[in-house]
Design a protein around this motif. Sequence first.
Motif, PDB file in Angstrom:
ATOM      1  N   LYS A   1      37.559 -12.587  64.511  1.00  0.00           N
ATOM      2  CA  LYS A   1      36.361 -11.993  65.103  1.00  0.00           C
ATOM      3  C   LYS A   1      35.142 -12.888  64.866  1.00  0.00           C
ATOM      4  CE  LYS A   1      33.244  -8.098  64.938  1.00  0.00           C
ATOM      5  NZ  LYS A   1      32.847  -6.876  64.263  1.00  0.00           N
ATOM      6  N   ASN A   2      34.960 -13.346  63.640  1.00  0.00           N
ATOM      7  CA  ASN A   2      33.809 -14.202  63.314  1.00  0.00           C
ATOM      8  C   ASN A   2      33.845 -15.512  64.099  1.00  0.00           C
ATOM      9  OD1 ASN A   2      32.855 -12.267  61.563  1.00  0.00           O
ATOM     10  ND2 ASN A   2      33.768 -13.230  59.759  1.00  0.00           N
ATOM     11  N   PHE A   3      35.035 -16.073  64.299  1.00  0.00           N
ATOM     12  CA  PHE A   3      35.175 -17.306  65.079  1.00  0.00           C
ATOM     13  C   PHE A   3      34.703 -17.076  66.519  1.00  0.00           C
ATOM     14  CE2 PHE A   3      37.692 -19.907  68.031  1.00  0.00           C
ATOM     15  CZ  PHE A   3      37.338 -21.173  67.600  1.00  0.00           C
ATOM     16  N   VAL A   4      35.151 -15.984  67.116  1.00  0.00           N
ATOM     17  CA  VAL A   4      34.756 -15.684  68.501  1.00  0.00           C
ATOM     18  C   VAL A   4      33.249 -15.421  68.567  1.00  0.00           C
ATOM     19  CG1 VAL A   4      35.062 -14.119  70.455  1.00  0.00           C
ATOM     20  CG2 VAL A   4      37.048 -14.813  69.103  1.00  0.00           C
ATOM     21  N   VAL A   5      32.718 -14.663  67.613  1.00  0.00           N
ATOM     22  CA  VAL A   5      31.273 -14.370  67.594  1.00  0.00           C
ATOM     23  C   VAL A   5      30.474 -15.652  67.455  1.00  0.00           C
ATOM     24  CG1 VAL A   5      29.420 -13.255  66.274  1.00  0.00           C
ATOM     25  CG2 VAL A   5      31.508 -11.992  66.783  1.00  0.00           C
TER      26      VAL A   5
END
Length: 181
Positions: A22-26
């Motif tokens: 999730k953090n990578f995509v954000v």
Amino acid sequence: MFKCGLILFFGTHLIPSFSKIKNFVVMKVGLNGYLGIFVLFSVTGMVLLMIGYKSGEELLYPVNNWFYLNARYFMLIACICLAAAFLETHTRKILRHPMLTGIIIWTIVHLSVNPDRSSVMLFGSFLVFSVVSIITSEIRGKKLSDGTAHFKFDVIAIIIGVISFALLYRFHEGLFGVALT
């Protein structure tokens, strides 16, 4: 199409359980971009599920008559649990995961009265997803409530749950093609 919908819908909903992904995509597309992608993939998955779903094909086990006769009571409880998830209720403090608990009740009832292959895949996926979500949330130690419970919110959750149940019961055939008797 149905299986692609399952993978897309539940794959999208599992991403928040894995904070690194999730953090990578954000980081790549920003929070609004992530939320937009999340909604787009979720809606697309749901549309594929609805288009590809074929009820009544090969039956895998007999219908549970006791659940069939009592389904409405369990569904009422599920609707109240879902409503309680959005308010600072005592139900939320006791169950910790009232939305997921409501979904688990909903899936067990539907699995008990819909023994065809597509229904087992659909409702079974919701059941597995809900159990996995509870487990991963507990492992992450996610704080579920910041405030204190208020009795008035429990009453509001019951009222919203009863109204939601009545509407779903009344319009089930129109929405899902299955009449409730």
